[in-house]
Scaffold this motif. Structure first.
Motif, PDB file in Angstrom:
ATOM      1  N   GLY A 109       0.836  -1.270  -0.001  1.00  8.43           N
ATOM      2  CA  GLY A 109       0.045  -0.130  -0.089  1.00  8.43           C
ATOM      3  C   GLY A 109       0.505   1.299  -0.066  1.00  8.43           C
ATOM      4  N   VAL A 110       2.139   1.241  -0.377  1.00 11.50           N
ATOM      5  CA  VAL A 110       2.979   2.242  -0.517  1.00 11.50           C
ATOM      6  C   VAL A 110       2.584   2.955  -1.758  1.00 11.50           C
ATOM      7  CG1 VAL A 110       5.251   3.277  -0.530  1.00 11.50           C
ATOM      8  CG2 VAL A 110       4.671   1.173   1.069  1.00 11.50           C
ATOM      9  N   VAL A 111       2.449   2.325  -2.888  1.00 12.58           N
ATOM     10  CA  VAL A 111       2.044   3.084  -4.119  1.00 12.58           C
ATOM     11  C   VAL A 111       0.816   2.416  -4.625  1.00 12.58           C
ATOM     12  CG1 VAL A 111       4.481   4.156  -4.482  1.00 12.58           C
ATOM     13  CG2 VAL A 111       3.717   1.640  -5.288  1.00 12.58           C
ATOM     14  N   ASN A 112       0.324   2.787  -5.580  1.00 15.07           N
ATOM     15  CA  ASN A 112      -0.556   2.048  -6.515  1.00 15.07           C
ATOM     16  C   ASN A 112       0.577   1.980  -7.791  1.00 15.07           C
ATOM     17  OD1 ASN A 112      -2.903   1.629  -5.177  1.00 15.07           O
ATOM     18  ND2 ASN A 112      -3.568   3.716  -5.710  1.00 15.07           N
ATOM     19  N   SER A 113       0.980   0.900  -8.043  1.00 13.85           N
ATOM     20  CA  SER A 113       1.821   0.624  -9.359  1.00 13.85           C
ATOM     21  C   SER A 113       1.020   0.651 -10.549  1.00 13.85           C
ATOM     22  CB  SER A 113       2.734  -0.711  -9.113  1.00 13.85           C
ATOM     23  OG  SER A 113       3.778  -0.550 -10.051  1.00 13.85           O
ATOM     24  N   LEU A 114       1.435   1.668 -11.320  1.00 18.97           N
ATOM     25  CA  LEU A 114       0.565   1.722 -12.748  1.00 18.97           C
ATOM     26  C   LEU A 114       1.172   1.106 -13.870  1.00 18.97           C
ATOM     27  CD1 LEU A 114      -0.590   5.239 -12.084  1.00 18.97           C
ATOM     28  CD2 LEU A 114      -1.770   3.319 -11.434  1.00 18.97           C
ATOM     29  N   ALA A 115       2.358   1.473 -14.042  1.00 24.29           N
ATOM     30  CA  ALA A 115       3.204   0.861 -15.102  1.00 24.29           C
ATOM     31  C   ALA A 115       4.833   0.750 -14.689  1.00 24.29           C
ATOM     32  CB  ALA A 115       3.059   1.448 -16.389  1.00 24.29           C
ATOM     33  N   TRP A 116       5.438  -0.205 -15.137  1.00 27.07           N
ATOM     34  CA  TRP A 116       6.995  -0.327 -14.862  1.00 27.07           C
ATOM     35  C   TRP A 116       7.556  -1.020 -16.012  1.00 27.07           C
ATOM     36  CZ3 TRP A 116       8.845  -5.264 -14.341  1.00 27.07           C
ATOM     37  CH2 TRP A 116       7.805  -6.268 -14.096  1.00 27.07           C
ATOM     38  N   VAL A 117       8.905  -0.836 -16.144  1.00 22.91           N
ATOM     39  CA  VAL A 117       9.711  -1.714 -16.895  1.00 22.91           C
ATOM     40  C   VAL A 117      11.068  -1.764 -16.278  1.00 22.91           C
ATOM     41  CG1 VAL A 117      10.355   0.055 -18.603  1.00 22.91           C
ATOM     42  CG2 VAL A 117      10.366  -2.241 -19.600  1.00 22.91           C
ATOM     43  N   VAL A 118      11.829  -2.856 -16.352  1.00 22.71           N
ATOM     44  CA  VAL A 118      13.018  -3.032 -15.830  1.00 22.71           C
ATOM     45  C   VAL A 118      13.908  -3.153 -16.936  1.00 22.71           C
ATOM     46  CG1 VAL A 118      14.674  -4.420 -14.246  1.00 22.71           C
ATOM     47  CG2 VAL A 118      12.534  -4.002 -13.942  1.00 22.71           C
ATOM     48  N   MET A 119      14.715  -2.220 -17.376  1.00 24.09           N
ATOM     49  CA  MET A 119      15.720  -2.299 -18.648  1.00 24.09           C
ATOM     50  C   MET A 119      16.891  -2.949 -18.196  1.00 24.09           C
ATOM     51  SD  MET A 119      13.823  -1.306 -21.092  1.00 24.09           S
ATOM     52  CE  MET A 119      14.969  -0.706 -22.287  1.00 24.09           C
ATOM     53  N   PRO A 120      18.151  -3.290 -18.986  1.00 21.92           N
ATOM     54  CA  PRO A 120      19.162  -3.609 -18.740  1.00 21.92           C
ATOM     55  C   PRO A 120      19.983  -3.107 -17.720  1.00 21.92           C
ATOM     56  CG  PRO A 120      19.025  -4.227 -20.780  1.00 21.92           C
ATOM     57  CD  PRO A 120      17.827  -3.311 -20.484  1.00 21.92           C
ATOM     58  N   ASP A 121      19.898  -1.601 -17.521  1.00 23.27           N
ATOM     59  CA  ASP A 121      20.545  -0.716 -16.809  1.00 23.27           C
ATOM     60  C   ASP A 121      19.884   0.265 -16.110  1.00 23.27           C
ATOM     61  OD1 ASP A 121      20.129   0.946 -18.870  1.00 23.27           O
ATOM     62  OD2 ASP A 121      22.192   1.627 -19.338  1.00 23.27           O
ATOM     63  N   HIS A 122      18.519   0.118 -16.140  1.00 20.83           N
ATOM     64  CA  HIS A 122      17.620   1.100 -15.325  1.00 20.83           C
ATOM     65  C   HIS A 122      16.518   0.646 -15.264  1.00 20.83           C
ATOM     66  CE1 HIS A 122      16.772   2.582 -19.590  1.00 20.83           C
ATOM     67  NE2 HIS A 122      15.661   2.732 -19.165  1.00 20.83           N
ATOM     68  N   PHE A 123      15.448   1.373 -14.457  1.00 23.89           N
ATOM     69  CA  PHE A 123      14.181   0.979 -14.502  1.00 23.89           C
ATOM     70  C   PHE A 123      13.246   2.369 -14.524  1.00 23.89           C
ATOM     71  CE2 PHE A 123      14.152   1.004  -9.756  1.00 23.89           C
ATOM     72  CZ  PHE A 123      13.332   1.714  -9.437  1.00 23.89           C
ATOM     73  N   HIS A 124      11.942   2.325 -15.105  1.00 18.95           N
ATOM     74  CA  HIS A 124      10.851   3.265 -15.248  1.00 18.95           C
ATOM     75  C   HIS A 124       9.730   2.579 -14.343  1.00 18.95           C
ATOM     76  CE1 HIS A 124      13.007   5.774 -18.118  1.00 18.95           C
ATOM     77  NE2 HIS A 124      13.046   4.620 -18.854  1.00 18.95           N
ATOM     78  N   TRP A 125       9.015   3.684 -13.482  1.00 15.61           N
ATOM     79  CA  TRP A 125       8.247   3.350 -12.675  1.00 15.61           C
ATOM     80  C   TRP A 125       7.141   4.328 -12.473  1.00 15.61           C
ATOM     81  CZ3 TRP A 125       9.289   1.796  -6.694  1.00 15.61           C
ATOM     82  CH2 TRP A 125       7.974   0.993  -6.276  1.00 15.61           C
ATOM     83  N   LEU A 126       5.796   4.122 -13.029  1.00 19.95           N
ATOM     84  CA  LEU A 126       4.780   5.079 -13.019  1.00 19.95           C
ATOM     85  C   LEU A 126       3.920   4.740 -11.785  1.00 19.95           C
ATOM     86  CD1 LEU A 126       3.591   7.446 -14.422  1.00 19.95           C
ATOM     87  CD2 LEU A 126       2.007   5.768 -15.835  1.00 19.95           C
ATOM     88  N   VAL A 127       3.753   5.567 -10.813  1.00 17.91           N
ATOM     89  CA  VAL A 127       3.091   5.061  -9.552  1.00 17.91           C
ATOM     90  C   VAL A 127       2.441   6.354  -9.097  1.00 17.91           C
ATOM     91  CG1 VAL A 127       4.983   3.918  -8.630  1.00 17.91           C
ATOM     92  CG2 VAL A 127       4.932   6.057  -8.065  1.00 17.91           C
TER      93      VAL A 127
END
Length: 152
Positions: free
Chosen positions: A55-73
């Motif tokens: 319950g810290v976030v509602n995770s809307l979209a994410w991607v783990v790339m080879p050297d980073h991640f993006h996380w829409l919360v």
């Protein structure tokens, strides 16, 4: 630059609002492509899911790339700094334990962007999940194993 002597100023004066939607991005240390190994990337994805489950976030979209991640919360509690510190710390421990490493996994700091308008949400979510396509890692998104979205 996240590892520059003035990187601490990136957070100065920032305020995180609960129920606001943010795009979060962080890079691996020295942009080393640790998550070419999908099993290690899965450990990061588990930490993103854990923040959602607790319950810290509602995770809307994410991607783990080879050297980073993006996380829409959508932030539900706490601060972005606390969220990212915990996510990075727990994922580092999991990766080091699994792979037998003793490495610094993440660069210091992270980038955040608050979404101002609802109409931005779909475009930003598409940007997040389409990252492997733009990077030329796959020809079809379904072929990339390290992404998720509430709409998928």
């Amino acid at each position: 630059m996240p590892d520059s002597p003035s990187s601490h100023r990136l957070r100065h004066g920032r305020y995180a609002e609960c129920n606001r939607i943010y795009l979060l991005t962080t890079n691996t240390y020295r942009r080393i492509p640790v998550f070419r190994d999908f099993a290690l990337g899965r450990l990061v994805a588990e930490q993103l899911q854990s923040a959602h489950d607790h319950g810290v976030v509602n995770s809307l979209a994410w991607v783990v790339m080879p050297d980073h991640f993006h996380w829409l919360v959508e932030l539900q509690q706490g601060s972005l700094g606390d969220l990212m510190q915990k996510t990075k710390s727990l994922s580092t421990k999991a990766v080091n334990r699994s792979a037998g490493f003793k490495i610094t996994l993440w660069q210091k700091g992270f980038h955040d962007r608050a979404l101002r308008r609802e109409e931005e949400l779909v475009n930003v979510a598409r940007y997040v999940v389409a990252n492997p396509l733009r990077a030329g890692l796959v020809k079809k998104l379904a072929d990339y194993p390290l992404w998720g979205a509430i709409w998928a």
